[in-house]
Scaffold this motif. Structure first.
Motif, PDB file in Angstrom:
ATOM      1  N   ALA A 292     -19.112 -80.750 -70.228  1.00 33.22           N
ATOM      2  CA  ALA A 292     -18.293 -79.537 -70.284  1.00 33.22           C
ATOM      3  C   ALA A 292     -17.793 -79.142 -68.895  1.00 33.22           C
ATOM      4  O   ALA A 292     -16.643 -78.725 -68.737  1.00 33.22           O
ATOM      5  CB  ALA A 292     -19.102 -78.392 -70.898  1.00 33.22           C
ATOM      6  N   ALA A 293     -18.653 -79.279 -67.891  1.00 31.17           N
ATOM      7  CA  ALA A 293     -18.270 -78.889 -66.524  1.00 31.17           C
ATOM      8  C   ALA A 293     -17.125 -79.742 -65.986  1.00 31.17           C
ATOM      9  O   ALA A 293     -16.336 -79.288 -65.155  1.00 31.17           O
ATOM     10  CB  ALA A 293     -19.477 -79.010 -65.598  1.00 31.17           C
ATOM     11  N   HIS A 294     -17.013 -80.976 -66.484  1.00 35.17           N
ATOM     12  CA  HIS A 294     -15.944 -81.866 -66.035  1.00 35.17           C
ATOM     13  C   HIS A 294     -14.804 -81.939 -67.044  1.00 35.17           C
ATOM     14  O   HIS A 294     -13.968 -82.851 -66.982  1.00 35.17           O
ATOM     15  CB  HIS A 294     -16.506 -83.269 -65.786  1.00 35.17           C
TER      16      HIS A 294
ATOM     17  N   GLY B 153     -38.575 -83.128 -73.310  1.00 35.78           N
ATOM     18  CA  GLY B 153     -37.858 -83.619 -72.141  1.00 35.78           C
ATOM     19  C   GLY B 153     -36.554 -84.300 -72.509  1.00 35.78           C
ATOM     20  O   GLY B 153     -35.521 -84.092 -71.857  1.00 35.78           O
ATOM     21  N   ARG B 154     -36.561 -85.134 -73.546  1.00 37.06           N
ATOM     22  CA  ARG B 154     -35.327 -85.803 -73.975  1.00 37.06           C
ATOM     23  C   ARG B 154     -34.276 -84.787 -74.400  1.00 37.06           C
ATOM     24  O   ARG B 154     -33.082 -84.942 -74.120  1.00 37.06           O
ATOM     25  CB  ARG B 154     -35.625 -86.771 -75.115  1.00 37.06           C
ATOM     26  N   PHE B 155     -34.717 -83.736 -75.080  1.00 39.33           N
ATOM     27  CA  PHE B 155     -33.805 -82.680 -75.509  1.00 39.33           C
ATOM     28  C   PHE B 155     -33.160 -81.988 -74.305  1.00 39.33           C
ATOM     29  O   PHE B 155     -31.942 -81.786 -74.267  1.00 39.33           O
ATOM     30  CB  PHE B 155     -34.582 -81.679 -76.364  1.00 39.33           C
ATOM     31  N   LEU B 156     -33.964 -81.643 -73.309  1.00 36.33           N
ATOM     32  CA  LEU B 156     -33.439 -80.923 -72.154  1.00 36.33           C
ATOM     33  C   LEU B 156     -32.544 -81.805 -71.286  1.00 36.33           C
ATOM     34  O   LEU B 156     -31.540 -81.333 -70.732  1.00 36.33           O
ATOM     35  CB  LEU B 156     -34.592 -80.341 -71.339  1.00 36.33           C
ATOM     36  N   VAL B 157     -32.876 -83.081 -71.164  1.00 37.12           N
ATOM     37  CA  VAL B 157     -32.011 -84.002 -70.437  1.00 37.12           C
ATOM     38  C   VAL B 157     -30.665 -84.115 -71.151  1.00 37.12           C
ATOM     39  O   VAL B 157     -29.599 -84.097 -70.509  1.00 37.12           O
ATOM     40  CB  VAL B 157     -32.673 -85.384 -70.302  1.00 37.12           C
ATOM     41  N   ALA B 158     -30.700 -84.212 -72.474  1.00 44.51           N
ATOM     42  CA  ALA B 158     -29.451 -84.286 -73.233  1.00 44.51           C
ATOM     43  C   ALA B 158     -28.635 -83.006 -73.077  1.00 44.51           C
ATOM     44  O   ALA B 158     -27.401 -83.045 -72.999  1.00 44.51           O
ATOM     45  CB  ALA B 158     -29.753 -84.541 -74.714  1.00 44.51           C
ATOM     46  N   HIS B 159     -29.326 -81.871 -73.023  1.00 42.18           N
ATOM     47  CA  HIS B 159     -28.618 -80.602 -72.821  1.00 42.18           C
ATOM     48  C   HIS B 159     -27.892 -80.606 -71.482  1.00 42.18           C
ATOM     49  O   HIS B 159     -26.738 -80.164 -71.388  1.00 42.18           O
ATOM     50  CB  HIS B 159     -29.603 -79.441 -72.885  1.00 42.18           C
ATOM     51  N   CYS B 160     -28.541 -81.108 -70.448  1.00 40.70           N
ATOM     52  CA  CYS B 160     -27.898 -81.180 -69.136  1.00 40.70           C
ATOM     53  C   CYS B 160     -26.703 -82.131 -69.163  1.00 40.70           C
ATOM     54  O   CYS B 160     -25.673 -81.868 -68.519  1.00 40.70           O
ATOM     55  CB  CYS B 160     -28.898 -81.624 -68.078  1.00 40.70           C
ATOM     56  N   GLU B 161     -26.818 -83.224 -69.891  1.00 43.57           N
ATOM     57  CA  GLU B 161     -25.689 -84.152 -70.017  1.00 43.57           C
ATOM     58  C   GLU B 161     -24.518 -83.469 -70.723  1.00 43.57           C
ATOM     59  O   GLU B 161     -23.350 -83.650 -70.342  1.00 43.57           O
ATOM     60  CB  GLU B 161     -26.125 -85.398 -70.784  1.00 43.57           C
ATOM     61  N   GLU B 162     -24.832 -82.669 -71.745  1.00 48.12           N
ATOM     62  CA  GLU B 162     -23.797 -81.920 -72.459  1.00 48.12           C
ATOM     63  C   GLU B 162     -23.114 -80.921 -71.524  1.00 48.12           C
ATOM     64  O   GLU B 162     -21.878 -80.780 -71.524  1.00 48.12           O
ATOM     65  CB  GLU B 162     -24.419 -81.181 -73.645  1.00 48.12           C
TER      66      GLU B 162
END
Length: 343
Positions: A160-162, A147-156
């Protein structure tokens, strides 16, 4: 800095004898589950040779379990590449799929996903096999790291999106990279691959926690070095070399040299701490069986450091040059030829 950068690792690790057999089964599974949707996508995926990565990082897995682990690698790596810099609105779909991936280990095994796409359907199937026979303690630990990995991926992806993919300073990036590299749950899977569990007391000890963090740092930084050319093509600033160059206002060569020094520093600290494991076992009063399981847990870390390194030297994923649809996709800011977030 190129893919063939070498490191002097202090241990050798084996390769699964089931590599060739499991690879064939795995590639059929990838196509059948729709994890590749085009000829170009399949050829690019084959060039990555994730089967070799799994065979090196989980060398003691059975033939059947090796296929499961390869299948898991495929969906994790392919999901990691789904962001499209030309479509920043896609970040919300990535977050929706990520939430589903996080939830899967928290439900009874075999529960159908609520959000359907090739990635989530494949993960529900893989988790049912990957979790089989493991304790609730292990499942909870894996789920938390995953879960921590996937949350960090979304933050990454959000950065990038911004347009802020290279906005983190070195200290923040180092902590962030430890989460985005996804090594803690990958080491946890080493226990599943051999059918053992590290004693809870040892897993909670500060020495083991620091060793796992250092392994994540070492592997993450090595990955940044070996994948640098690919990520620069994509305009991806989420890379240690790019962060160092920006923060220190230095040349690419100087940044690459400093990244190498940081990586070897993490590795040296890890090796020094590994020598203290017997003292940790004495401190905790572990019996012979518990010490054996700790030793296998340490081997699982070694398998990941060395196995991932050996794979990274030859995988087509980090090739310095690409052609055809793959090159077009990367130059446009996409990591994948195929869209795997739609049904």
């Amino acid at each position: 800095m190129s893919q063939d950068v070498r490191f002097d690792l202090p241990f050798d690790t084996p390769v699964s004898p089931y590599l060739a057999h499991a690879r064939d089964r795995h590639l059929r599974w990838v196509r059948e589950r729709g994890l590749v949707r085009s000829r170009a996508g399949f050829e690019e995926y084959q060039s990555w040779d994730l089967a070799q990565a799994a065979a090196r990082t989980y060398p003691h897995a059975s033939a059947d379990d090796m296929v499961v682990l390869m299948n898991w690698f495929s969906l994790a790596f392919l999901f990691d590449d789904q962001f499209d810099a030309g479509r920043p609105d896609r970040a919300e779909r990535i977050a929706e799929v990520a939430r589903e991936l996080i939830a899967t280990p928290l439900r009874p095994a075999g529960t159908p996903p609520r959000v359907e796409c090739p990635i989530t359907l494949a993960w529900a199937e893989v988790w049912a096999s990957l979790s089989d026979g493991m304790s609730l303690t292990w499942k909870s630990r894996f789920a938390a790291s995953w879960g921590r990995f996937l949350v960090a991926h979304c933050e990454e992806v959000d950065l990038a999106a911004h347009g802020r993919a290279g906005a983190l300073g070195l200290d923040d990036y180092t902590v962030f990279r430890r989460r985005t590299v996804g090594i803690h749950h990958s080491i946890d899977a080493g226990e599943r691959s051999r059918g053992f569990e590290v004693p809870a007391a040892a897993m909670a000890h500060p020495l083991m926690e620091r060793m796992r963090d250092l392994a994540a740092d070492t592997i993450g930084f090595m990955n940044d070095i070996h994948s640098f050319e690919r990520e620069r093509r994509r305009g991806d600033g989420h890379n240690l070399i790019a962060v160092l160059r920006r923060e220190r206002d230095c040349s690419w060569r100087e940044a690459a040299d400093e990244a190498y020094r940081m990586t070897t520093g993490c590795l040296d600290e890890y090796v020094a701490l590994e020598a203290r494991v017997p003292m940790m076992c004495d401190e905790l009063g572990l019996d012979a069986d518990e010490r054996a399981r700790v030793a296998m847990g340490v081997e699982a870390i070694q398998h990941w450091i060395n196995g991932n390194y050996e794979w990274a030297l030859t995988t087509g994923r980090y090739a310095a040059a690409k052609e055809g649809p793959v090159a077009t996709a990367e130059l446009a800011g996409r990591g994948s030829v195929d869209d795997l977030l739609t049904v």
